[in-house]
Design an enzyme around this catalytic site. Structure first.
Site, short mmCIF file in Angstrom:
data_model
loop_
_atom_site.label_atom_id
_atom_site.label_comp_id
_atom_site.label_asym_id
_atom_site.label_seq_id
_atom_site.Cartn_x
_atom_site.Cartn_y
_atom_site.Cartn_z
N GLY A 338 0.28 -3.56 0.51
CA GLY A 338 -1.12 -3.87 0.82
C GLY A 338 -1.87 -4.23 -0.44
O GLY A 338 -1.32 -4.80 -1.38
N GLU A 339 -3.17 -3.95 -0.45
CA GLU A 339 -4.07 -4.21 -1.58
C GLU A 339 -4.40 -5.69 -1.76
O GLU A 339 -5.36 -6.04 -2.42
CB GLU A 339 -3.50 -3.68 -2.91
N GLY A 340 -3.58 -6.59 -1.20
CA GLY A 340 -3.69 -8.01 -1.48
C GLY A 340 -2.54 -8.53 -2.31
O GLY A 340 -2.52 -9.69 -2.71
#
Length: 371
Positions: A338-340
């Site tokens: 996740g997080e980008g």
């Protein structure tokens, strides 16, 4: 705001897409030799209504953070306080997303849309702290992550017991995402990348995916941060029971977000809608992003034209959602952070696809014989 945003979303420009296909046929390369990159550049031309489309730079990552009442059901081994602690890490520049953003030259904006732990009580540095109710103009500085405080409430309610959000709360989160999209695009961003942070957020993501696609909870639910077999079986049961309790209607995306979603999921849906209304591409990250993309598509089917699938998350629900959206991911590396992070790794691929239309010579201009 939501209604006017949806009304501004239009289908792809067929004339621009035809021009991009025609240009590809004249470039100094065999027809079709760039595979999916050619299709991507044609789609982006259709989104922009121009051939070639604008180069997707500068890029801006928007990380929406929230906490989840369903954490009380034991669906994640991580303590909820980690959400706020990771925001501190993002703002200090020490997370994986920061490393990848520096490599890509992308700015990072962290949006507290519903973190349970007060950020003032945690290790949060203060580079640029904004109040979304009265924001200062954004500056797309890859070197300085910034924080937007736009909390709708301090975490959702437990979706296993009651609706996670009221409709008004879900709407407020969606509209926060729209505002962030407008702010970043007004600051000069030519592509937005989705990011997320929220301990326990793969559980509402699975519920959203099952609600919008109709698959069983087992097919939509993954192991998140890596739960053991008993916890995984319990997590699937929580998702299945929540869907049975709330019976969310996929034709009512705001109602689905309110019943089983998260504040970061709703805000990401808004970001996608806001970008689509401004004809700006959105590079989707993992399972949280694609669950939000399903909601955005339910609000406005033409919003899919602005979506680019950055990667295929290892979470099984991500593949289900991408198939439903008709999107093929650009990379498949088994990521589930996740997080980008996955979107950032895919960014050079998107840029390369567009740069070909800007910079590669035609057979005529280069004096190269065609077959």
């Amino acid at each position: 705001m939501l209604e006017t945003t949806i009304a501004a979303i239009r289908p792809a420009d067929e004339t621009a897409m035809a021009a991009a296909r025609e240009l590809h046929g004249r470039l100094t390369k065999p027809a079709g030799s760039l595979g999916a990159l050619e299709d991507l550049s044609v789609r982006l031309a259709g989104l922009a209504g121009a051939c070639p489309p604008p180069l997707p730079e500068p890029a801006a990552v928007a990380i929406f953070a929230g906490d989840h009442g369903v954490h009380a059901q034991g669906v994640s081994p991580w303590p909820q306080e980690v959400t706020a602690q990771m925001i501190g890490n993002f703002l200090a520049g020490g997370a994986v997303v920061n490393a990848f953003a520096r490599q890509a030259g992308a700015s990072v904006t962290v949006v507290d849309v519903g973190v349970a732990t007060p950020l003032s009580a945690g290790p949060v540095p203060h580079p640029t702290v904004l109040d979304a109710a009265a924001p200062a103009p954004a500056v797309l500085d890859p070197a300085v992550p910034r924080l937007v405080v736009a909390s709708v409430r301090r975490g959702t309610r437990d979706l296993a017991v009651t609706a996670a959000l009221t409709r008004d709360e879900a709407l407020a989160a969606v509209q926060t995402g729209i505002r962030i999209a407008d702010e970043l695009i007004d600051a000069g961003a030519r592509i937005l990348l989705t990011g997320d942070m929220g301990i326990g957020n793969t559980t509402p993501a699975a519920a959203l995916i099952a609600a919008f696609t109709g698959v069983d909870a087992l097919d939509a639910t993954g192991r998140g941060t890596g739960v053991d077999d008993p916890t995984y079986a319990h997590k699937v049961g929580v998702v299945r029971a929540a869907l049975a309790r709330h019976a969310p209607d996929p034709t009512d995306p705001l109602g689905v977000l309110a019943a089983v979603g998260g504040l970061e999921h709703a805000a990401l849906a808004g970001l996608i809608l806001g970008a689509a209304a401004r004809r700006t591409p959105v590079l989707l990250d993992g399972v949280i992003a694609v669950s939000a993309a399903l909601a955005a598509a339910a609000f406005a089917p033409d919003a899919v034209g602005a979506m680019v699938a950055g990667h295929r998350s290892a979470e099984p629900g991500a593949t289900v959602a991408l198939r439903h959206l008709g999107l093929e991911p650009l990379v498949d590396l088994g990521l589930r952070l996740g997080e980008g992070t996955g979107a950032l790794l895919a960014l050079p691929v998107v840029t390369g696809a567009v740069r070909v239309l800007h910079e590669v010579a035609t057979f005529d201009s280069a004096g190269v014989a065609e077959k």
